[in-house]
Write a protein that holds these residues in place. Structure first.
Motif, PDB file in Angstrom:
ATOM      1  N   LEU A   1       0.273  -1.226   0.203  1.00 27.15           N
ATOM      2  CA  LEU A   1      -0.076   0.350   0.099  1.00 27.15           C
ATOM      3  C   LEU A   1       0.843   1.021  -0.270  1.00 27.15           C
ATOM      4  CD1 LEU A   1      -2.646  -0.957   2.439  1.00 27.15           C
ATOM      5  CD2 LEU A   1      -2.909  -0.670   0.209  1.00 27.15           C
ATOM      6  N   GLU A   2       1.599   1.304   0.743  1.00 31.07           N
ATOM      7  CA  GLU A   2       2.707   2.562   0.707  1.00 31.07           C
ATOM      8  C   GLU A   2       3.867   3.113  -0.746  1.00 31.07           C
ATOM      9  OE1 GLU A   2       3.006   4.750   2.810  1.00 31.07           O
ATOM     10  OE2 GLU A   2       1.269   3.456   3.979  1.00 31.07           O
ATOM     11  N   TRP A   3       3.821   1.602  -0.936  1.00 31.75           N
ATOM     12  CA  TRP A   3       4.420   2.009  -2.188  1.00 31.75           C
ATOM     13  C   TRP A   3       3.534   2.378  -3.743  1.00 31.75           C
ATOM     14  CZ3 TRP A   3       9.151   2.033  -3.753  1.00 31.75           C
ATOM     15  CH2 TRP A   3      10.254   1.439  -2.837  1.00 31.75           C
ATOM     16  N   LEU A   4       2.668   1.143  -3.650  1.00 30.76           N
ATOM     17  CA  LEU A   4       1.640   1.500  -4.365  1.00 30.76           C
ATOM     18  C   LEU A   4       1.153   4.385  -4.214  1.00 30.76           C
ATOM     19  CD1 LEU A   4      -1.612  -0.555  -4.494  1.00 30.76           C
ATOM     20  CD2 LEU A   4      -0.374   0.168  -6.331  1.00 30.76           C
ATOM     21  N   ARG A   5       1.331   4.222  -3.118  1.00 28.40           N
ATOM     22  CA  ARG A   5       0.802   5.882  -2.420  1.00 28.40           C
ATOM     23  C   ARG A   5       1.808   6.796  -3.087  1.00 28.40           C
ATOM     24  NH1 ARG A   5      -0.905   3.665   3.071  1.00 28.40           N
ATOM     25  NH2 ARG A   5      -3.432   3.578   2.995  1.00 28.40           N
ATOM     26  N   ARG A   6       3.116   5.735  -3.232  1.00 30.75           N
ATOM     27  CA  ARG A   6       4.042   7.202  -3.370  1.00 30.75           C
ATOM     28  C   ARG A   6       4.316   6.824  -5.334  1.00 30.75           C
ATOM     29  NH1 ARG A   6       9.918   4.941  -0.380  1.00 30.75           N
ATOM     30  NH2 ARG A   6      10.617   6.536  -2.725  1.00 30.75           N
ATOM     31  N   ALA A   7       3.830   5.917  -5.939  1.00 30.71           N
ATOM     32  CA  ALA A   7       3.765   5.593  -7.230  1.00 30.71           C
ATOM     33  C   ALA A   7       2.428   6.761  -8.055  1.00 30.71           C
ATOM     34  CB  ALA A   7       3.564   4.349  -7.830  1.00 30.71           C
ATOM     35  N   ARG A   8       1.513   6.371  -7.346  1.00 30.54           N
ATOM     36  CA  ARG A   8       0.706   7.812  -7.317  1.00 30.54           C
ATOM     37  C   ARG A   8       0.663   8.774  -7.261  1.00 30.54           C
ATOM     38  NH1 ARG A   8      -3.541   9.136  -3.178  1.00 30.54           N
ATOM     39  NH2 ARG A   8      -1.940   9.156  -1.839  1.00 30.54           N
ATOM     40  N   ASP A   9       1.558   8.817  -6.247  1.00 28.39           N
ATOM     41  CA  ASP A   9       2.037  10.352  -6.175  1.00 28.39           C
ATOM     42  C   ASP A   9       3.132  11.110  -7.188  1.00 28.39           C
ATOM     43  OD1 ASP A   9       0.253  10.514  -4.290  1.00 28.39           O
ATOM     44  OD2 ASP A   9       2.035  10.895  -2.721  1.00 28.39           O
ATOM     45  N   ALA A  10       3.807   9.980  -7.437  1.00 30.89           N
ATOM     46  CA  ALA A  10       4.897  10.272  -8.533  1.00 30.89           C
ATOM     47  C   ALA A  10       4.250  10.614  -9.547  1.00 30.89           C
ATOM     48  CB  ALA A  10       5.878   9.026  -8.569  1.00 30.89           C
ATOM     49  N   LEU A  11       2.928   9.707 -10.244  1.00 30.43           N
ATOM     50  CA  LEU A  11       2.245   9.844 -11.015  1.00 30.43           C
ATOM     51  C   LEU A  11       1.306  11.145 -11.442  1.00 30.43           C
ATOM     52  CD1 LEU A  11       2.095   5.694 -11.569  1.00 30.43           C
ATOM     53  CD2 LEU A  11       3.404   7.628 -12.932  1.00 30.43           C
ATOM     54  N   GLN A  12       0.778  11.389 -10.614  1.00 26.55           N
ATOM     55  CA  GLN A  12       0.352  12.641 -10.975  1.00 26.55           C
ATOM     56  C   GLN A  12       1.421  14.079 -11.145  1.00 26.55           C
ATOM     57  OE1 GLN A  12      -1.401  12.459  -6.272  1.00 26.55           O
ATOM     58  NE2 GLN A  12      -3.376  12.342  -7.839  1.00 26.55           N
ATOM     59  N   ALA A  13       2.220  13.754 -10.059  1.00 24.14           N
ATOM     60  CA  ALA A  13       3.674  14.910 -10.119  1.00 24.14           C
ATOM     61  C   ALA A  13       4.191  15.157 -11.842  1.00 24.14           C
ATOM     62  CB  ALA A  13       4.576  14.774  -9.624  1.00 24.14           C
ATOM     63  N   ALA A  14       4.417  13.722 -12.159  1.00 21.08           N
ATOM     64  CA  ALA A  14       4.937  13.603 -13.768  1.00 21.08           C
ATOM     65  C   ALA A  14       3.501  13.779 -14.246  1.00 21.08           C
ATOM     66  CB  ALA A  14       5.172  11.951 -13.693  1.00 21.08           C
ATOM     67  N   THR A  15       2.169  13.794 -14.273  1.00 20.93           N
ATOM     68  CA  THR A  15       0.947  14.309 -15.313  1.00 20.93           C
ATOM     69  C   THR A  15       1.132  15.419 -14.926  1.00 20.93           C
ATOM     70  OG1 THR A  15       0.411  11.858 -14.799  1.00 20.93           O
ATOM     71  CG2 THR A  15      -1.316  13.869 -15.958  1.00 20.93           C
ATOM     72  N   HIS A  16       1.713  16.510 -14.307  1.00 20.83           N
ATOM     73  CA  HIS A  16       0.960  17.751 -13.606  1.00 20.83           C
ATOM     74  C   HIS A  16       2.764  18.591 -14.523  1.00 20.83           C
ATOM     75  CE1 HIS A  16      -2.565  19.207 -11.688  1.00 20.83           C
ATOM     76  NE2 HIS A  16      -1.974  17.924 -10.966  1.00 20.83           N
ATOM     77  N   GLY A  17       4.036  17.703 -14.746  1.00 21.20           N
ATOM     78  CA  GLY A  17       5.297  18.670 -14.775  1.00 21.20           C
ATOM     79  C   GLY A  17       5.949  17.545 -15.212  1.00 21.20           C
ATOM     80  N   PRO A  18       7.592  17.885 -14.584  1.00 19.88           N
ATOM     81  CA  PRO A  18       8.238  17.113 -15.032  1.00 19.88           C
ATOM     82  C   PRO A  18       8.267  15.752 -14.434  1.00 19.88           C
ATOM     83  CG  PRO A  18       9.264  19.699 -14.100  1.00 19.88           C
ATOM     84  CD  PRO A  18       8.011  18.891 -13.407  1.00 19.88           C
ATOM     85  N   VAL A  19       9.125  14.984 -15.159  1.00 22.12           N
ATOM     86  CA  VAL A  19       8.603  13.568 -14.237  1.00 22.12           C
ATOM     87  C   VAL A  19       9.503  13.196 -12.967  1.00 22.12           C
ATOM     88  CG1 VAL A  19       8.923  10.930 -14.980  1.00 22.12           C
ATOM     89  CG2 VAL A  19       7.652  12.163 -16.408  1.00 22.12           C
ATOM     90  N   PRO A  20       9.204  13.045 -11.920  1.00 21.17           N
ATOM     91  CA  PRO A  20       9.824  12.676 -10.807  1.00 21.17           C
ATOM     92  C   PRO A  20      10.903  11.037 -10.810  1.00 21.17           C
ATOM     93  CG  PRO A  20       8.125  11.945 -10.129  1.00 21.17           C
ATOM     94  CD  PRO A  20       7.889  12.521 -11.662  1.00 21.17           C
ATOM     95  N   GLN A  21      11.874  11.596 -12.149  1.00 20.00           N
ATOM     96  CA  GLN A  21      12.921   9.793 -12.372  1.00 20.00           C
ATOM     97  C   GLN A  21      13.212   9.209 -11.562  1.00 20.00           C
ATOM     98  OE1 GLN A  21      15.477  12.075 -15.327  1.00 20.00           O
ATOM     99  NE2 GLN A  21      14.043  12.179 -16.865  1.00 20.00           N
ATOM    100  N   ALA A  22      14.262   9.806 -10.130  1.00 20.72           N
ATOM    101  CA  ALA A  22      14.517   9.229  -9.126  1.00 20.72           C
ATOM    102  C   ALA A  22      13.878   8.499  -8.476  1.00 20.72           C
ATOM    103  CB  ALA A  22      15.371  10.511  -8.453  1.00 20.72           C
ATOM    104  N   GLU A  23      12.548   9.173  -7.832  1.00 23.56           N
ATOM    105  CA  GLU A  23      11.633   8.616  -7.308  1.00 23.56           C
ATOM    106  C   GLU A  23      10.695   7.363  -8.257  1.00 23.56           C
ATOM    107  OE1 GLU A  23       8.455   7.529  -4.725  1.00 23.56           O
ATOM    108  OE2 GLU A  23      10.281   8.510  -4.460  1.00 23.56           O
TER     109      GLU A  23
END
Length: 167
Positions: A47-69
């Motif tokens: 569940l924690e990994w899912l939340r991290r992935a969701r947050d990173a993909l929301q950020a990527a869809t808004h702007g620069p892709v958080p490549q490291a995450e």
């Protein structure tokens, strides 16, 4: 399995309700049900990994892709070919707690490749939802015409009406 609908559900799991942001995935029980419905485990690490992935993909869809995450989420994940009698399938292998999160990230990249520019944030700055534009002209602007679209059009109309000189 993460398809386009599941990806949108994940991205849209932080809506604004009554003017306040809500995280539908904050509750482990709710997220656990979502994870199991899509073939993943409902345990705490997953569940924690899912939340991290969701947050990173929301950020990527808004702007620069958080490549490291995204790289952290995908670390140790591999696609391996499996040959059948009449087909070749690719199976995802890796740390069990990250598999569904990895599928979410791969679904996002697949959508970006197959339908570039079609996944985007709602045009209403007060909305935190995303849309997948399936229109031929690729001109959809709102997550929902009924809510965000009508609201913004009504607001613009009111602003124009106020600015027009009275005769």
């Amino acid at each position: 399995m993460i398809d386009e609908q599941a990806l949108l559900e994940a991205l849209n799991s932080t809506p604004v309700v009554d003017g306040r942001p809500h995280d539908l995935w904050a509750d482990d029980t709710t997220l656990g049900r979502w994870a199991r419905r899509h073939g993943g485990p409902g345990d705490q690490p997953a569940l924690e990994w899912l939340r991290r992935a969701r947050d990173a993909l929301q950020a990527a869809t808004h702007g620069p892709v958080p490549q490291a995450e995204l790289q952290r989420i995908l670390a140790g994940v591999h696609r391996l070919p499996e040959v059948g009698a009449s087909d070749l399938r690719w199976r995802l292998r890796g740390p069990p707690e990250r598999m569904l999160a990895a599928e979410l990230v791969l679904a996002w990249y697949d959508l970006q490749e197959r339908r570039p520019g079609r996944l985007r944030p709602c045009g209403n700055d007060e909305c935190r939802l995303f849309l997948l534009d399936r229109s031929r002209a690729n001109t959809a602007r709102w997550c929902s015409m009924k809510t965000c679209g009508n609201r913004l059009k009504a607001r613009r109309h009111q602003e124009r009406t106020r600015q027009e000189p009275r005769t």
